[in-house]
Write a protein that holds these residues in place. Structure first.
Motif, PDB file in Angstrom:
ATOM      1  N   LEU A 149      51.663  41.224  33.059  1.00 42.68           N
ATOM      2  CA  LEU A 149      50.655  40.284  33.530  1.00 42.68           C
ATOM      3  C   LEU A 149      50.110  41.258  34.593  1.00 42.68           C
ATOM      4  N   PRO A 150      50.942  42.544  34.868  1.00 42.54           N
ATOM      5  CA  PRO A 150      49.845  43.171  36.114  1.00 42.54           C
ATOM      6  C   PRO A 150      48.704  43.936  35.445  1.00 42.54           C
ATOM      7  N   VAL A 151      48.659  44.072  34.272  1.00 39.48           N
ATOM      8  CA  VAL A 151      47.806  45.287  33.761  1.00 39.48           C
ATOM      9  C   VAL A 151      46.085  44.037  34.392  1.00 39.48           C
ATOM     10  N   VAL A 152      45.978  42.908  34.257  1.00 40.97           N
ATOM     11  CA  VAL A 152      44.738  41.576  34.737  1.00 40.97           C
ATOM     12  C   VAL A 152      44.607  42.101  35.898  1.00 40.97           C
ATOM     13  N   HIS A 167      55.020  31.455  39.087  1.00 48.23           N
ATOM     14  CA  HIS A 167      55.960  32.987  40.319  1.00 48.23           C
ATOM     15  C   HIS A 167      55.371  34.149  39.828  1.00 48.23           C
ATOM     16  N   LEU A 168      55.034  34.277  38.420  1.00 51.77           N
ATOM     17  CA  LEU A 168      54.035  35.714  38.250  1.00 51.77           C
ATOM     18  C   LEU A 168      52.859  35.291  38.450  1.00 51.77           C
ATOM     19  N   ALA A 169      52.188  34.816  38.464  1.00 55.29           N
ATOM     20  CA  ALA A 169      50.976  34.892  38.365  1.00 55.29           C
ATOM     21  C   ALA A 169      50.581  34.593  39.805  1.00 55.29           C
ATOM     22  N   LEU A 170      51.386  34.073  40.604  1.00 57.78           N
ATOM     23  CA  LEU A 170      51.385  33.978  41.885  1.00 57.78           C
ATOM     24  C   LEU A 170      51.024  35.316  43.322  1.00 57.78           C
ATOM     25  N   GLU A 171      53.011  36.409  42.131  1.00 56.73           N
ATOM     26  CA  GLU A 171      52.710  37.366  42.908  1.00 56.73           C
ATOM     27  C   GLU A 171      50.874  38.347  42.752  1.00 56.73           C
TER      28      GLU A 171
END
Ligand code: ATP
Length: 235
Positions: free
Chosen positions: A174-177, A196-200
């Motif tokens: 996800l951090p690649v985005v 929660h991952l998306a909000l990070e």
């Protein structure tokens, strides 16, 4: 600069809207998490932006030009990369061939595309000549996201990147985005079940319910106080 501009959008299937009156703006370099329960209309929204479904009413503009469901390939060429839920790979073709056939990839960008893909996902390096159908789920998803990124899109749409993946892989991918938004100044919309991952990684979160926006707020604030998101899911 606003890249995606949606106003009063009705969209759906066979002329019957499942998304109603949607307003959404996303700026260059901004990551928006599009959240909401199953059937809320998230996938329908992404498909309409990239021209795979028609606009029934309202407007969808990318960099000031309306999307065009008669010519989705032109929307891709104008800089909209859509990583679909089903990953849309050619299983019988190699990783390299899948990269080369990325919708919207310009001929002059082909040579740099493999390097860029491996730079973003080093795990793809040793797999360039392997058939996509033989990759693991995580590797396939890396390839699907890489196909979007190598086009240097103005707007990147990512639908449920985490579907079927182990949580450790999701946390890696996800951090690649975020990196794409920061490095390429790309506007990004991610549909994600891992709230929660998306909000990070997101700047803003937009929650859809029954085809309409029920919450639009700063991602960090919503992360600190999850009650608003919870309430929006419960209606
Ligand atoms: P999910 O997380 O389940 O994918 P979503 O928010 O992405 O949810 P959509 O897939 O956009 O939701 O679906 C919105 C509504 O449109 C749902 O009621 C769904 O049943 C309906 N729908 C989706 N695809 C079709 C289709 N091909 N034909 C008719 N209706 C559809």
């Amino acid at each position: 600069m606003t890249v995606l501009s949606i106003h009063g959008l009705d969209a759906g299937y066979n002329g019957v809207p499942v998304v109603r009156g949607l307003d959404l703006e996303v700026a260059a370099g901004e990551v928006v998490a599009l959240l909401g329960p199953n059937g809320a209309g998230k996938t329908t929204t992404l498909r309409t932006i990239s021209g795979l479904l028609p606009v029934i009413q309202g407007s969808v503009d990318v960099a000031g030009e309306p999307t065009d469901s008669r010519r989705p390939y032109k929307v891709a060429r104008r800089g909209v990369a859509h990583v679909a839920e089903d990953r849309s790979l050619f299983p019988g073709l190699t990783v390299k061939e899948n990269l080369r056939l990325s919708p919207g990839l310009k001929r002059r960008d082909r040579a740099a595309a493999y390097d860029r893909a491996v730079d973003v996902f080093p795990a793809l390096g040793p797999l360039l000549n392997r058939r996509a159908g033989l990759l693991s789920g995580g590797e396939q998803q890396m390839l699907a996201v890489a196909r979007g990124i190598i086009t240097n899109p103005q707007l990147l749409l990512v639908d449920e990147m985490s579907l079927g993946l182990a949580p450790v892989i999701v946390e890696e991918m996800l951090p690649v985005v975020r990196r794409v938004a920061d490095e390429l100044n790309t506007a990004v919309v991610v549909v994600e079940q891992h709230i929660h991952l998306a909000l990070e990684l997101a700047d803003r979160a937009v929650v859809l319910a029954n085809g309409s926006v029920v919450l639009d707020g700063d991602a960090a604030a919503l992360r600190d106080d999850p009650s608003q998101i919870e309430a929006s899911y419960l209606g």
